[in-house]
Enzyme design. Structure first.
Site, PDB file in Angstrom:
ATOM      1  N   GLU A  86       0.827  -1.217   0.000  1.00 22.77           N
ATOM      2  CA  GLU A  86       0.000   0.000   0.000  1.00 22.77           C
ATOM      3  C   GLU A  86       0.860   1.265   0.000  1.00 22.77           C
ATOM      4  O   GLU A  86       0.348   2.374  -0.043  1.00 22.77           O
ATOM      5  CB  GLU A  86      -0.934   0.000   1.218  1.00 22.77           C
ATOM      6  CG  GLU A  86      -2.269  -0.694   0.974  1.00 22.77           C
ATOM      7  CD  GLU A  86      -2.152  -2.126   0.501  1.00 22.77           C
ATOM      8  OE1 GLU A  86      -1.492  -2.921   1.203  1.00 22.77           O
ATOM      9  OE2 GLU A  86      -2.686  -2.461  -0.573  1.00 22.77           O
ATOM     10  N   ASP A  98      -7.400  -4.322  -5.428  1.00 21.47           N
ATOM     11  CA  ASP A  98      -6.552  -4.772  -4.327  1.00 21.47           C
ATOM     12  C   ASP A  98      -6.733  -6.265  -4.073  1.00 21.47           C
ATOM     13  O   ASP A  98      -6.788  -6.717  -2.936  1.00 21.47           O
ATOM     14  CB  ASP A  98      -6.828  -3.976  -3.034  1.00 21.47           C
ATOM     15  CG  ASP A  98      -5.818  -4.302  -1.938  1.00 21.47           C
ATOM     16  OD1 ASP A  98      -4.656  -4.597  -2.279  1.00 21.47           O
ATOM     17  OD2 ASP A  98      -6.194  -4.280  -0.757  1.00 21.47           O
TER      18      ASP A  98
HETATM   19 CA    CA Z   1      -2.941  -4.944  -0.805  1.00 21.96          CA
END
Ligand code: CA
Length: 581
Positions: A194, A318
């Site tokens: 991230e 994600d």
């Molecule tokens: Ca991730």
């Protein structure tokens, strides 16, 4: 020098007979899944099956399972406890939140020692201050810390034997996974997808911490090996520069190896899952963005990538492919099973990486209509990809409802495979999210997402479901629904049982064939960790760590609000059958 001293100390202890040191060897680690007396590796064997051949605790006797002892991690530090204990030579080694580790006497539950890592201000774990466990080698117990260091402690004293900085925590690097030891080599990944870190696998000498090789998991980066003096030698580029990444973005491309790896002694390959490409906004990085959201199979001796399979090319949700690749036998061949965050279960030839089968293990998947078994690629639903913000008002793209949510159909909680039933037991979650893209540019130490989101439940009555999945047919054989999202791992045993924990605080045992609940125990806080079992003398034990936390309370949006009544904790529980009479 360190090596020599360690050997001398160990030999002395052996001669005096005060401490009977039993060095953990590579042969013992290879035999871990079969040895009923110890749990030497994360996964209860390097291939991660989490299957025990023990049968004393079984479908008939499990109703008599009672606590043997419980141990509190104490202090003011609670939060998520995702750790799997390791068991060796009369001791349990268990890590806890905030980079702590305890050694506990197996018989009494008494504390032998603890080590609390001094963490600097400014560590940046994305998803709580968790740790998932330690590795054992020689007389060492080795674990990674939230400030991206590796610490090796003496199993008997808890004193530091070696310590290595893996990377810069201020750039977003951290370590939460248990290290893997295979072929006498210590293999670790990094967390930080991230923050635009560069994912990689590192190999070290477990006795000294010396670096042997580094293999980046973002295409374009150079791998290195190190000679005996620590001199860096180029070991080939990972993939082809700019082939699947545009411009400069590969330099901060993510693909973090944050769950660590598994190893199969028959294929001689280590398997690491890789996380999302950075940033989340996929319109900034057209292309497949190798090797993000993939499984990479590595040669342990050289660090070469022997094959890679990408679960979600050009990921926009994600959908970290960090999930464990668990090898097993099917139809006389060695395969790997992977329950991906993106909602599909993959069956892949463990030697060649060829896709054999892929099927959903959750009810709702919106981003793809299936996986093309010929090409191995997802069949995207183009309208369900969050749009490019530069095509609208420049600030925010269209809001898309997507399932699974980014916390995944399965996240860090490891699944189990039963050699008895031939089924995988997957702690799955049913949830979706509103997601949209935003502009973003890389800044060291800053969140590198370019997306906004809110997670929402899909069904009124449950989010979590422990699912028994048949890798041959692709069918869900049974499921046990759970109100809160499941976040703890599973374990299967030859006693016909599957164990798993719930955020509501229960450790449960189900009939592995039918899913019928046979036993449960309230541990006092949420269980977000995988159980283990071993035998000591003539008694079988089961242990699990308890302590609610992890990514759900931090990132779970509307789901987090539903579970905010759950209390934190920090303890390990050990169970055995009640004495007869
Ligand atoms: Ca991730």
């Amino acid at each position: 020098m360190k090596n020599t001293m360690l050997a001398v100390l160990t030999a002395t202890a052996g001669v005096l007979g005060t401490v009977q040191a039993v060095e953990v060897t590579n042969a013992m680690i290879d035999n871990d899944a079969k040895d009923q007396k110890s749990v030497l590796s994360f996964g209860m064997g390097t291939n991660g099956q989490r299957y025990s051949t023990l049968t004393q605790i079984n479908t008939g006797t499990v109703k008599n399972l009672v606590p043997a002892w419980s141990f509190s991690f104490g202090g003011e530090k609670q939060r998520g406890q995702e750790s799997q204990p390791v068991i060796h030579n009369g001791k349990m080694f268990v890590t806890a939140s905030y980079s702590r580790i305890f050694a506990i006497d197996l018989k009494t539950g008494n504390k032998l020692w603890k080590y609390e890592h001094r963490l600097p201000d400014g560590i940046m774990p994305c998803c709580d201050v968790v740790n998932r466990g330690a590795a054992l080698f020689g007389n060492l117990v080795i674990f990674g810390t939230l400030d991206a260091q590796l610490i090796a402690l003496d199993q008997d004293t808890g004193k530091i034997v070696w310590k290595e900085k893996v990377d810069d925590y201020a750039a977003g690097y951290s370590m939460t996974a248990a290290p893997l030891i295979a072929e006498g080599v210590l293999l670790t990944g990094v967390s930080g997808g991230e923050f635009g870190v560069v994912g990689r696998v590192e190999a070290r000498n477990p006795a000294t911490g010396e670096l042997l090789w580094v293999r980046p998991t973002v295409e374009g980066h150079m791998g290195y090996r190190y000679d005996k003096d620590g001199k860096e030698i180029e070991n080939g580029v990972s993939g082809t520069v700019n082939k699947s990444w545009p411009g400069e973005l590969w330099k901060t491309g993510g693909a973090s190896t944050w769950m660590g790896g598994t190893y199969d002694a028959t294929t001689k390959l280590a398997y690491f899952g890789t996380g999302n490409p950075a940033p989340w906004n996929s319109h900034l990085r057209p292309g497949d963005n190798l090797y993000s959201s993939s499984t990479v199979a590595l040669d342990v001796k050289t660090g070469q990538i022997k094959w890679a399979y990408q679960n979600t090319p050009n990921d926009s949700w994600d959908f970290d492919g960090a999930n464990e690749f668990v090898t097993f036998d099917m139809n006389g061949k060695r395969y790997g099973g992977k329950a991906d965050r993106n909602g599909f279960f993959y069956v892949i030839d463990a030697s060649s990486g060829k896709l054999q089968n892929a099927f959903p293990f959750v009810r709702k998947i919106t981003w793809a209509s299936g996986i093309d078994l010929k090409t191995g690629r997802p069949i995207y639903v183009a309208s369900n990809r969050p749009s490019d913000p530069t095509k609208g008002d420049g600030k925010k793209g269209s809001i898309v409802f997507a399932a699974p949510a980014f916390l995944g159909a399965k996240n860090q909680m490891p699944m189990a495979y039963s050699q008895q039933t031939g089924l995988f037991y997957i702690p799955a979650n049913e949830w979706g999210m509103d997601i949209w893209n935003e502009p973003i540019s890389y800044k060291k130490g800053g969140a590198f997402l370019g997306a906004g989101f809110t997670i929402k439940p899909l069904f009124d009555d449950y989010i979590g479901a422990l699912r028994a999945v048949d890798p041959k047919s692709g069918k869900i054989v049974w499921e046990a629904k759970n109100t809160a999202p499941l976040w703890g791992g599973a374990m299967a045993t030859a006693g016909g049982l599957v164990f798993y924990g719930t955020p509501e605080g229960f450790l449960k045992a189900l009939d592995a064939k039918t899913g019928k609940e046979l036993w449960k125990f309230q541990t006092g806080s949420g269980v977000v960790a995988p159980p283990v079992t071993w035998q000591d003398g003539d008694t079988q034990y089961v242990a699990v760590v308890s302590g609610w936390g992890g990514a759900v309370p931090l990132w779970g949006g509307e789901v987090a609000k539903k579970v905010n009544f759950l209390e934190q904790g920090g303890s390990v529980w050990v169970f055995k059958l009640a004495a007869k009479g």
